[in-house]
Design a protein around this motif. Structure first.
Motif, PDB file in Angstrom:
ATOM      1  N   SER A 167       0.830  -1.209   0.000  1.00 59.86           N
ATOM      2  CA  SER A 167       0.000   0.000   0.000  1.00 59.86           C
ATOM      3  C   SER A 167       0.865   1.259   0.000  1.00 59.86           C
ATOM      4  CB  SER A 167      -0.955  -0.001   1.201  1.00 59.86           C
ATOM      5  OG  SER A 167      -0.224   0.075   2.413  1.00 59.86           O
ATOM      6  N   ASP A 168       2.146   1.136   0.401  1.00 54.76           N
ATOM      7  CA  ASP A 168       3.043   2.301   0.331  1.00 54.76           C
ATOM      8  C   ASP A 168       3.230   2.796  -1.107  1.00 54.76           C
ATOM      9  OD1 ASP A 168       6.121   0.868  -0.247  1.00 54.76           O
ATOM     10  OD2 ASP A 168       4.505  -0.378   0.474  1.00 54.76           O
ATOM     11  N   LEU A 169       2.926   1.930  -2.099  1.00 56.00           N
ATOM     12  CA  LEU A 169       3.077   2.351  -3.505  1.00 56.00           C
ATOM     13  C   LEU A 169       1.822   3.046  -4.051  1.00 56.00           C
ATOM     14  CD1 LEU A 169       4.968  -0.690  -5.117  1.00 56.00           C
ATOM     15  CD2 LEU A 169       5.920   1.522  -4.425  1.00 56.00           C
ATOM     16  N   LEU A 170       0.754   3.108  -3.249  1.00 54.26           N
ATOM     17  CA  LEU A 170      -0.512   3.689  -3.746  1.00 54.26           C
ATOM     18  C   LEU A 170      -0.346   5.077  -4.377  1.00 54.26           C
ATOM     19  CD1 LEU A 170      -3.243   2.496  -1.187  1.00 54.26           C
ATOM     20  CD2 LEU A 170      -3.191   2.081  -3.653  1.00 54.26           C
ATOM     21  N   PRO A 171       0.502   5.961  -3.797  1.00 56.86           N
ATOM     22  CA  PRO A 171       0.637   7.272  -4.442  1.00 56.86           C
ATOM     23  C   PRO A 171       1.300   7.212  -5.823  1.00 56.86           C
ATOM     24  CG  PRO A 171       1.505   7.297  -2.191  1.00 56.86           C
ATOM     25  CD  PRO A 171       1.256   5.869  -2.536  1.00 56.86           C
ATOM     26  N   HIS A 172       1.933   6.099  -6.150  1.00 59.20           N
ATOM     27  CA  HIS A 172       2.755   6.044  -7.365  1.00 59.20           C
ATOM     28  C   HIS A 172       2.166   5.174  -8.481  1.00 59.20           C
ATOM     29  CE1 HIS A 172       5.630   7.887  -4.717  1.00 59.20           C
ATOM     30  NE2 HIS A 172       5.615   6.830  -3.930  1.00 59.20           N
ATOM     31  N   VAL A 173       1.030   4.525  -8.230  1.00 57.10           N
ATOM     32  CA  VAL A 173       0.469   3.620  -9.240  1.00 57.10           C
ATOM     33  C   VAL A 173      -1.017   3.914  -9.433  1.00 57.10           C
ATOM     34  CG1 VAL A 173       2.100   1.723  -8.793  1.00 57.10           C
ATOM     35  CG2 VAL A 173      -0.030   1.841  -7.476  1.00 57.10           C
ATOM     36  N   THR A 196      -2.392  -3.637   3.419  1.00 56.57           N
ATOM     37  CA  THR A 196      -1.143  -3.654   4.186  1.00 56.57           C
ATOM     38  C   THR A 196       0.054  -3.138   3.385  1.00 56.57           C
ATOM     39  OG1 THR A 196      -0.508  -5.849   3.389  1.00 56.57           O
ATOM     40  CG2 THR A 196      -1.867  -5.781   5.375  1.00 56.57           C
ATOM     41  N   SER A 197       1.059  -2.701   4.119  1.00 58.18           N
ATOM     42  CA  SER A 197       2.398  -2.546   3.546  1.00 58.18           C
ATOM     43  C   SER A 197       3.374  -3.200   4.511  1.00 58.18           C
ATOM     44  CB  SER A 197       2.755  -1.072   3.373  1.00 58.18           C
ATOM     45  OG  SER A 197       4.151  -0.966   3.154  1.00 58.18           O
ATOM     46  N   GLY A 201       4.941  -1.125   7.306  1.00 61.85           N
ATOM     47  CA  GLY A 201       4.275  -1.543   8.534  1.00 61.85           C
ATOM     48  C   GLY A 201       2.806  -1.147   8.623  1.00 61.85           C
ATOM     49  N   GLU A 202       2.279  -0.549   7.575  1.00 61.41           N
ATOM     50  CA  GLU A 202       0.875  -0.111   7.579  1.00 61.41           C
ATOM     51  C   GLU A 202      -0.081  -1.297   7.486  1.00 61.41           C
ATOM     52  OE1 GLU A 202       1.962   3.879   4.934  1.00 61.41           O
ATOM     53  OE2 GLU A 202       0.672   2.306   4.095  1.00 61.41           O
TER      54      GLU A 202
END
Lengths: 223, 223
Positions: A167-173, A196-197, A201-202
């Motif tokens: 989910s940490d990639l959500l801003p980039h995809v 999750t990421s 750790g999200e």
């Protein structure tokens, strides 16, 4: 072709019988078993690394790894002090119950609270194979795109839990999380989705709580 | 099991014969055929969208799409004015030569300069199936991790071209491009690696030039 179908049916029946034997054994030991299924590179091993780190000292765990080649994934788990056995399938695109049964024996895996089975990286072949697990978990990385549940409906319909990873990639995809959640909801109205990421750790708490709850329920049902 | 092996061998031989028939037909029409293989969500369709846009007016193209479910990918190609036929495999994890032969007929696909076959999203099953193509292309997204070539060696050894996709995500993911390049080089010393981002447009020239060169060579060999 009739011969193939008959022989395949017999093989499938034998495999289902083996899965039931495994399930009885896991019930007797109160072991929760999760069968993790996804495309290559969705983050199964990384989620397991984060999970065994989080449960360290709280729950006894072991991991069975399925791959066509290399011991890499089992090595990553063992590096964290958790027993792991690597099954190499050669060309086969999924694990079966016999491999799990043998893997536990050959790997000398101890009796544990949670056994994670990381299936071969594949969204199609592992879908119909029962490994004696309590539930299947499908993983989907946000980098894979938001059209995957309807394109691979069988696994999303069967997996009780869907873990959206990275989910940490959500801003980039380009990834419409709402659309994915509603696709999964319509394929599997009783399914659970966690976002999750493992690296950031999200959202891991939701995943860990779900495992705790399922493990407690299994122990309760044993009494 | 002997019966299964025999029947499977016969089916495989028939499939190889069909692939050769297709190959002769493509040779006669001077059609370059690329068979695209990757995990789900590596960006096969997005690369094809960028490719048909770039070659618009220069080359005649058609696309065969393989999926277990939905017409989505063929619809995306048709939206760009390029003929596309969707093959739905049901549960099957790869295309075969018979499906391609029938697909060209049923889809009413015209004679073209380049035919792209987008295989079912899967790094394992499609590896050994000859579809009459000139070459296989394996795609690997940087989001999938840099351990994939050694974990799925068969397809990286067989594909003449490896396209690393989603290079725009490189700043956001752990991915050692040098390691991936050397894994591929050792599996496939004569292979070509191109690094691309279909969304950002990076590296596409290398991919397009490669297709142009292969197409010209095919036309030359026809004369």
């Amino acid at each position: 072709m009739k011969q193939v179908v008959t022989v395949k049916r017999r093989a499938l029946a034998a495999s289902e019988e083996r899965a039931e034997t495994l399930r009885s054994r896991f019930a007797a030991s109160g072991t929760l078993v999760a069968n993790l299924i996804s495309s290559p590179g969705s983050g199964k091993t990384t989620l397991l690394e984060a999970t065994v780190r989080a449960f360290d000292g709280e729950l006894r765990m072991a991991v069975i790894e399925g791959d066509v080649a290399t011991e890499n994934d089992a090595d990553r788990i063992r590096a964290l002090g958790v027993p792991a056995h690597q099954i190499l399938t050669g060309g086969a695109c999924h694990l079966d119950a016999r491999q799990v049964e043998n893997g536990i024996k050959e790997g000398g895996l101890p009796e544990v609270d949670i056994l994670f089975i990381e299936n071969v990286g594949n969204l199609i072949c592992p879908t119909t194979y029962d490994l004696g697990e309590d539930f299947k978990v499908v993983l989907l990385s946000v980098a894979e795109g938001d059209d995957k549940p309807v394109k691979y409906p069988a696994i999303f319909a069967r997996a009780e839990v869907a873990v959206i990873t990275k989910s940490d990639l959500l801003p980039h995809v380009p990834f419409d999380l709402g659309s994915v959640q509603s696709q999964i909801a319509s394929l599997n109205p009783n399914g659970t989705v966690v976002v999750t990421s493992s690296l950031a750790g999200e959202g891991l708490d939701g995943w860990l709580d779900l495992l705790r709850t399922r493990f407690e329920a299994k122990r309760q049902s044993q009494r």
